[in-house]
Design a protein around this motif. Structure first.
Motif, PDB file in Angstrom:
ATOM      1  N   LEU A   1      -5.031  -7.534  -5.298  1.00 52.92           N
ATOM      2  CA  LEU A   1      -5.739  -6.325  -4.871  1.00 52.92           C
ATOM      3  C   LEU A   1      -7.136  -6.273  -5.479  1.00 52.92           C
ATOM      4  O   LEU A   1      -8.111  -5.917  -4.810  1.00 52.92           O
TER       5      LEU A   1
ATOM      6  N   LEU B   1      -0.051  -3.390   0.486  1.00 51.99           N
ATOM      7  CA  LEU B   1      -1.134  -4.375   0.489  1.00 51.99           C
ATOM      8  C   LEU B   1      -2.003  -4.159   1.717  1.00 51.99           C
ATOM      9  O   LEU B   1      -1.498  -3.855   2.787  1.00 51.99           O
TER      10      LEU B   1
ATOM     11  N   TRP C   1      -6.180   1.458  -1.148  1.00 46.68           N
ATOM     12  CA  TRP C   1      -5.842   1.011  -2.492  1.00 46.68           C
ATOM     13  C   TRP C   1      -4.508   1.570  -2.973  1.00 46.68           C
ATOM     14  O   TRP C   1      -4.198   2.733  -2.878  1.00 46.68           O
TER      15      TRP C   1
END
Lengths: 258, 175
Positions: free
Chosen positions: B113, A25, A18
């Protein structure tokens, strides 16, 4: 969506990776984005930063396989490929792994002309001369040694807006394929006779009807123009030859390669 | 599709609210069927299924900010409603287009994300499409600046990788 041990470990993996930064990414997202880019786009994508370059790209596909057209020079074993989006010719020599740029067809680069000519559809390499067929208007013959090119306007194109699809070399003739030409146009009586002879022979050879294509130019004529000093006035359309309309491209290529 | 089965099985409980706790500590109330679209929340709810009162459950989502969640939740909600009906793909596509059109690049990255973390694959697909669309035909420098990516190649490394295929770096769109 399976939930259990697998999902749990996946979640852990994602948490470790993360970051709010684009350069970090997760690999599977990088993979997904790259899958949506064309081949050249992927080359640039991987040059942006290290993590994008190091991402595992095994099994990746590019969004554009079609714009690559390949021709082989059987004598030197060079591969020549045409990047049709950018109208760039690349060459790969035996024993090398990288593609070297051979030429960009600059005269098609202006906005007006690229619209006029459309994308390049195919490339053939015959006796040191590359023939590139564009969607509209003309075939270009390009001699890499002399860095010289000549335009060959398409036959019987007036007011018809025909899209020429494929270009093949067969028996020293360049065959130009298209989907919509119904009428066969002959330049003269001789051409018709030649066509009829050829048609008969090809039909027999292929075991099926041979219709709907143009014989564009004898390659011997063109290559001699390049090797000699003089470029004689245009004597383009030797004959019009027809080829079977509904033939699948790959089948046609195989038939000729055999 | 997983979403349609989950929404039908939860139709009776769809009024039930679940509390999601974002990375910045904010609590957001969502319908249970929306929460079940998020994999970590789904796993958490299953692990805590002995808890009788769903209202009391607070699902921590430590990787997603409240700002991102508050964009995601309405999207997932509407998308669920759309996919529950036998609608045409065109409508879903129009909805996705509308959602992504005005996203800034930062937001796009954050959502990507978040969608990846939360396992919302249909959103991830859409966002990857948009990203690829925005960076294709752009120069390497443009992509770096646009997305705020540090160039971590040494000049030698960069020169080498460009020398491998110099033609690939030419003829890009004007920035």
């Amino acid at each position: 969506m399976a939930v259990g041990g697998g999902a749990e470990s996946k979640r852990m993996k994602i948490e470790r990776q993360w970051s709010s930064s684009w350069s970090r990414l997760p690999e599977d997202i990088i993979f997904s984005i790259m899958n949506r880019l064309g081949y050249v786009g992927q080359l640039r994508f991987r040059a942006v930063c290290k993590s994008w370059r190091q991402a595992n790209i095994r099994g990746i596909k590019s969004a554009d396989t079609l714009p690559w057209k390949m021709a082989v020079d059987p004598r030197s074993c060079c591969f020549v490929t045409l990047l049709t989006i950018k109208n760039t010719l690349l060459i790969q020599r035996p024993g090398e792994t990288t593609w070297i740029k051979l030429a960009i067809f600059k005269f098609f680069d202006t906005e007006d002309s690229s619209e006029k000519y459309g994308p390049a559809h195919n490339v053939e390499y015959v006796d040191g001369v590359l023939f590139i067929s564009f969607e509209q208007i003309a075939v270009v013959a390009y001699n890499p040694k002399l860095d010289d090119s000549k335009l060959y306007p398409y036959p019987c194109n007036e007011g018809k807006n025909i899209v020429y699809e494929y270009l093949f070399e067969s028996d020293g003739n360049l065959l130009l394929y298209h989907d919509e030409l119904d009428d066969l146009v002959f330049r003269d009586k001789k051409a018709r006779q030649r066509y009829e002879r050829k048609h008969k022979a090809e039909t027999k050879r292929l075991g099926r009807d041979f219709v709907n294509s143009d014989v564009f130019e004898s390659t011997a004529n063109v290559t001699s123009l390049f090797s000699g000093a003089s470029w004689i006035s245009r004597k383009f359309i030797t004959t019009v030859l027809a080829m079977y309309l509904n033939c699948v491209l790959s089948r046609v290529i195989f038939a000729f390669l055999k | 599709m997983a979403s349609s089965s989950s929404s039908s099985s939860c139709s009776s409980s769809s009024e039930k609210k679940i509390t999601l706790k974002s990375s910045d500590g904010e609590a957001l109330n969502v319908e249970k069927n929306v929460a079940l679209e998020f994999e970590p929340a789904k796993g958490f709810l299953e692990d805590n299924s002995e808890e009788a009162d769903d209202e009391a459950i607070v699902v921590p989502l430590p990787n997603v900010s409240a700002a991102v969640l508050s964009e995601l939740i309405p999207y997932v909600k509407q998308r669920l409603e759309l996919s529950a009906k036998p609608v045409q793909k065109k409508l879903i596509k129009a909805f996705d287009d509308q959602f992504t059109r005005h996203l800034s690049d930062d937001k796009l990255g954050e959502l990507m994300l978040a969608a990846n973390y939360l396992g919302v694959n249909y959103l991830l697909d859409v966002l990857c499409d948009v990203t690829a669309d925005r960076i294709k035909n752009k120069s390497v420098e443009y992509v770096r600046e646009f997305l705020g990516i540090q160039n971590d190649f040494t000049p030698e490394e960069e020169a080498e990788l460009r020398a491998q295929c110099p033609w690939a770096f030419e003829g890009v769109d004007q920035d």
